[in-house]
Design a protein around this motif. Structure first.
Motif, PDB file in Angstrom:
ATOM      1  N   HIS A  36     -12.129  -0.576  37.990  1.00  0.00           N
ATOM      2  CA  HIS A  36     -13.502  -1.126  38.466  1.00  0.00           C
ATOM      3  C   HIS A  36     -14.029  -2.030  37.808  1.00  0.00           C
ATOM      4  O   HIS A  36     -14.990  -2.840  38.220  1.00  0.00           O
ATOM      5  CB  HIS A  36     -14.412  -0.189  38.960  1.00  0.00           C
ATOM      6  CG  HIS A  36     -13.573   0.950  39.815  1.00  0.00           C
ATOM      7  ND1 HIS A  36     -13.429   0.599  40.986  1.00  0.00           N
ATOM      8  CD2 HIS A  36     -13.913   2.496  39.981  1.00  0.00           C
ATOM      9  CE1 HIS A  36     -12.977   1.692  41.465  1.00  0.00           C
ATOM     10  NE2 HIS A  36     -13.446   2.756  41.069  1.00  0.00           N
ATOM     11  N   ALA A  37     -13.816  -1.795  36.195  1.00  0.00           N
ATOM     12  CA  ALA A  37     -14.735  -2.902  35.360  1.00  0.00           C
ATOM     13  C   ALA A  37     -13.760  -3.515  34.404  1.00  0.00           C
ATOM     14  O   ALA A  37     -13.434  -2.956  33.471  1.00  0.00           O
ATOM     15  CB  ALA A  37     -15.626  -1.829  34.379  1.00  0.00           C
ATOM     16  N   ARG A  39     -14.297  -5.773  32.291  1.00  0.00           N
ATOM     17  CA  ARG A  39     -14.868  -6.091  31.065  1.00  0.00           C
ATOM     18  C   ARG A  39     -14.269  -4.981  30.080  1.00  0.00           C
ATOM     19  O   ARG A  39     -13.874  -5.127  28.896  1.00  0.00           O
ATOM     20  CB  ARG A  39     -16.249  -6.131  30.924  1.00  0.00           C
ATOM     21  CG  ARG A  39     -16.776  -6.547  29.601  1.00  0.00           C
ATOM     22  CD  ARG A  39     -18.315  -6.668  29.523  1.00  0.00           C
ATOM     23  NE  ARG A  39     -18.649  -8.017  30.098  1.00  0.00           N
ATOM     24  CZ  ARG A  39     -19.803  -8.397  30.214  1.00  0.00           C
ATOM     25  NH1 ARG A  39     -20.735  -7.703  29.829  1.00  0.00           N
ATOM     26  NH2 ARG A  39     -19.929  -9.539  30.817  1.00  0.00           N
ATOM     27  N   ILE A  40     -13.854  -3.876  30.366  1.00  0.00           N
ATOM     28  CA  ILE A  40     -13.236  -2.799  29.796  1.00  0.00           C
ATOM     29  C   ILE A  40     -11.955  -3.348  29.069  1.00  0.00           C
ATOM     30  O   ILE A  40     -12.093  -3.210  27.718  1.00  0.00           O
ATOM     31  CB  ILE A  40     -13.242  -1.291  30.312  1.00  0.00           C
ATOM     32  CG1 ILE A  40     -14.680  -0.820  30.726  1.00  0.00           C
ATOM     33  CG2 ILE A  40     -12.523  -0.457  29.493  1.00  0.00           C
ATOM     34  CD1 ILE A  40     -14.662   0.531  31.479  1.00  0.00           C
ATOM     35  N   LYS A 114     -24.789  -3.957  24.441  1.00  0.00           N
ATOM     36  CA  LYS A 114     -24.540  -3.018  25.739  1.00  0.00           C
ATOM     37  C   LYS A 114     -22.871  -2.820  26.010  1.00  0.00           C
ATOM     38  O   LYS A 114     -22.512  -1.654  26.218  1.00  0.00           O
ATOM     39  CB  LYS A 114     -25.059  -3.598  27.001  1.00  0.00           C
ATOM     40  CG  LYS A 114     -26.345  -4.279  27.001  1.00  0.00           C
ATOM     41  CD  LYS A 114     -27.024  -4.759  28.012  1.00  0.00           C
ATOM     42  CE  LYS A 114     -28.317  -5.250  27.796  1.00  0.00           C
ATOM     43  NZ  LYS A 114     -28.921  -5.436  29.197  1.00  0.00           N
ATOM     44  N   LEU A 118     -21.008   0.972  25.542  1.00  0.00           N
ATOM     45  CA  LEU A 118     -20.500   1.239  26.886  1.00  0.00           C
ATOM     46  C   LEU A 118     -18.703   1.612  27.018  1.00  0.00           C
ATOM     47  O   LEU A 118     -18.144   2.270  27.128  1.00  0.00           O
ATOM     48  CB  LEU A 118     -20.802   0.702  27.943  1.00  0.00           C
ATOM     49  CG  LEU A 118     -22.378   1.058  28.507  1.00  0.00           C
ATOM     50  CD1 LEU A 118     -22.795   0.285  29.427  1.00  0.00           C
ATOM     51  CD2 LEU A 118     -22.733   2.665  28.311  1.00  0.00           C
ATOM     52  N   VAL A 119     -18.101   0.248  26.486  1.00  0.00           N
ATOM     53  CA  VAL A 119     -16.455   0.294  26.219  1.00  0.00           C
ATOM     54  C   VAL A 119     -16.359   1.448  25.143  1.00  0.00           C
ATOM     55  O   VAL A 119     -15.472   2.215  25.374  1.00  0.00           O
ATOM     56  CB  VAL A 119     -16.145  -1.066  25.965  1.00  0.00           C
ATOM     57  CG1 VAL A 119     -14.789  -1.038  25.727  1.00  0.00           C
ATOM     58  CG2 VAL A 119     -16.533  -2.112  27.060  1.00  0.00           C
TER      59      VAL A 119
ATOM     60  N   VAL B 155     -20.485   0.198  32.786  1.00  0.00           N
ATOM     61  CA  VAL B 155     -19.961  -1.121  32.460  1.00  0.00           C
ATOM     62  C   VAL B 155     -20.155  -1.983  33.741  1.00  0.00           C
ATOM     63  O   VAL B 155     -20.227  -3.169  33.626  1.00  0.00           O
ATOM     64  CB  VAL B 155     -18.467  -1.133  31.740  1.00  0.00           C
ATOM     65  CG1 VAL B 155     -18.046  -2.318  31.586  1.00  0.00           C
ATOM     66  CG2 VAL B 155     -18.564  -0.303  30.623  1.00  0.00           C
ATOM     67  N   LEU B 156     -19.483  -1.568  34.719  1.00  0.00           N
ATOM     68  CA  LEU B 156     -19.329  -2.157  36.111  1.00  0.00           C
ATOM     69  C   LEU B 156     -21.005  -2.767  36.481  1.00  0.00           C
ATOM     70  O   LEU B 156     -21.339  -3.690  36.906  1.00  0.00           O
ATOM     71  CB  LEU B 156     -18.955  -1.432  37.135  1.00  0.00           C
ATOM     72  CG  LEU B 156     -18.893  -2.015  38.451  1.00  0.00           C
ATOM     73  CD1 LEU B 156     -18.119  -3.334  38.618  1.00  0.00           C
ATOM     74  CD2 LEU B 156     -18.276  -1.122  39.616  1.00  0.00           C
ATOM     75  N   LEU B 158     -23.412  -3.430  34.350  1.00  0.00           N
ATOM     76  CA  LEU B 158     -23.585  -4.614  33.467  1.00  0.00           C
ATOM     77  C   LEU B 158     -23.510  -5.999  34.310  1.00  0.00           C
ATOM     78  O   LEU B 158     -24.396  -6.686  34.039  1.00  0.00           O
ATOM     79  CB  LEU B 158     -22.864  -4.712  32.085  1.00  0.00           C
ATOM     80  CG  LEU B 158     -23.230  -3.519  31.043  1.00  0.00           C
ATOM     81  CD1 LEU B 158     -22.196  -3.832  29.690  1.00  0.00           C
ATOM     82  CD2 LEU B 158     -24.722  -3.444  30.585  1.00  0.00           C
ATOM     83  N   THR B 159     -22.335  -6.031  34.909  1.00  0.00           N
ATOM     84  CA  THR B 159     -22.030  -7.441  35.442  1.00  0.00           C
ATOM     85  C   THR B 159     -22.539  -7.435  36.694  1.00  0.00           C
ATOM     86  O   THR B 159     -23.142  -8.450  37.165  1.00  0.00           O
ATOM     87  CB  THR B 159     -20.561  -7.719  35.461  1.00  0.00           C
ATOM     88  OG1 THR B 159     -19.952  -6.510  35.713  1.00  0.00           O
ATOM     89  CG2 THR B 159     -20.100  -7.885  33.940  1.00  0.00           C
TER      90      THR B 159
END
Lengths: 331, 331
Positions: A36-37, A39-40, A114, A118-119, B155-156, B158-159
């Motif tokens: 889902h994310a 950015r991770i 942030k 979180l990561v 994390v999700l 965040l964006t």
């Protein structure tokens, strides 16, 4: 130059364990994905692909193979160890406000604090998922205890770093926590997953502990020796008001004037031009740098001695050479 | 007033499980201690003793007891769940820069962000140690997966939070991650440790998932209803540029002018006096608040329906009443 580097002991070990290490890298890449994310994996890849030496996961692989383990769970454990290490790096850079890591901008600088927090949490959780897959409760216990010890060492450092009454025993607790705990656990779980007998598992843990301490002391000393290829600047720890062994030794030998200097620059943080030079002068005057080097050498010797009862094998020799290498950087 | 509160369903459940809950509190206090770093129990106690409702650990205890578990590991699991929850609160407050939690100053304000990050890490690690002690690999797998899902949801968020194209399906993913994953896992592991049959474990997980979603939707709606006793101010999410379901519904129904309003205030973050009033006006004009309330009600009903196949027991009734209570706050 490149040729010389290829003969460093951790490079030889990496070559010896190349197939295992490739499997670890594949598993890391597969598990840093998030459905889902996105950015991770971006943040994780930035750090994990930045060319770290993979020293900690290599220790797990080496310990398991040295004790005759045929696989496959040493791969999971090595990836677990690297995930825990990466999570702590992400959080450390937030805590220290660092802007550079492995010669590149930190994740907290490229994205934000942030994302790093979180990561890091995500990687911690993923590491526990990975080790759960081994089905071995003993490794779960060892690695979750190590994770707690790491955080404990970091919290202790928060208060101890600017406290000029911090002595060598407190420094050792911090170093055992923030660095040696993961080295030690990385070696220990390699032995446990191989079902090695208790004395040998203990020897692996003792090797990791002593090697981790030698490694951190050497790192702290190198900080005063200028550019060590890590992208750090000479005297960063002094400027960041982070007491390390060379300073602690100089403070222990300080007269009243010198104590006032350390109190002003470290405890109160009021630094002026020329203070770093004065700090270096005091450390040299009290033989603190040389005494620190000897201490690192002593821990490396302890690491090597711990290997004595382990099987005679090329891996054992390379582990011994790595302990030497950690302090050889100081010559 | 006090009397009325004592009859709320989570208070009745707390009374019903008083002995278990006391054991959980004892275990939490014993395990938040750190041998080396006194700041850890200070920070943890600030949050844990601040009078949270212990809703999540209570769900674990309730699920285990409902399924006939005699103990003792439901206590460890409940403490694990509370430690994970506390760790995420510490990190959330750093990520959000929050200054108030449960009506008191946050740890990041009283100490600093560094302490909140590292003490959170310590509690995560401790939670894994605690659950390892149960010796049950299935609960380890469920809770470590939940911890990863929580971080993923955050994390999700965040964006997604400032992206006005965020739709209800993304919102649901965020909520399932950041809130429902732990509610669901808390219930599920209670069933697993009791060795309940798979269909009943699934029902417990489904109850926790739906209840957690109802809980978060209600929370997000209450943010626009003024002081809800949490110490938050009306419209905090709007001011903090955090899109929640009422805003997402209003944006979905927005004309071009209204879209420009949301783009300016949320995506670009250029807010002016009167904007909150305008946001409330738009949400009311599009029936977004009422539709959000209906959505919360729907999830509460799903939570209750999931309980149908579970044993007829006072605990089941209280769990059902808690689902009602979560949305009854909205009447």
């Amino acid at each position: 130059m490149r040729d010389e580097i290829a003969h460093q002991p951790h490079e030889r070990l990496a070559k010896h364990l190349a197939a295992d290490l490739a499997a670890v890298n594949d598993l890391i890449r597969a598990r840093m994905i998030s459905e889902h994310a996105p950015r991770i994996p971006e943040v994780t890849a930035h750090l994990i692909e930045a060319g770290g030496k993979r020293l900690r996961p290599m220790l797990t692989l080496a310990a398991a193979r040295l004790m005759g383990y045929p696989g496959p769970y040493h791969i999971h454990l090595a990836a677990t160890v690297e995930f825990i290490h990466t999570a702590t790096l992400l959080h450390d850079d937030v805590v220290d406000g660092s802007e550079k890591r492995r010669g590149r901008p930190t994740a907290n600088l490229l994205w934000d604090n942030k994302s790093s927090v979180l990561v890091g949490d995500y990687l911690f959780a993923r590491s526990f998922q990975l080790m759960t897959e081994t089905g071995n409760l003993e490794v779960l216990s060892i690695l979750s205890r190590a994770a707690a010890t790491i955080a404990e060492g970091e919290v202790l450092q928060l208060t101890a770093a600017t406290d000029i009454t911090t002595d060598e025993s407190v420094y050792l607790k911090v170093v055992r926590g923030k660095t040696a705990a993961l080295f030690s656990a990385a070696c220990e779980v390699g032995g446990v997953i191989a079902d090695a007998e208790a004395a040998k598992v203990d020897a692996l843990a003792a090797y990791g502990d002593a090697m981790g301490i030698a490694f951190q002391i050497a790192d702290d000393l190198l900080d005063f020796w200028g550019d060590d290829g890590t992208g750090k600047n000479r005297g960063d720890d002094f400027r960041d008001r982070k007491l390390t062994l060379p300073m602690i030794k100089a403070i222990a030998a300080a007269d009243a004037d010198e104590r006032a200097f350390w109190d002003r620059t470290i405890a109160k943080g009021r630094q002026e031009p020329g203070d770093l030079e004065q700090a270096l002068h005091l450390m040299e005057a009290h033989d603190a740098l040389e005494a620190t080097r000897a201490e690192a050498r002593g821990w490396a010797d302890r690491a090597k001695a711990a290997l004595d009862i382990l099987p005679d094998d090329p891996i054992r020799e390379m582990l011994s050479d790595i302990a030497d290498y950690v302090v050889a950087r100081l010559n």
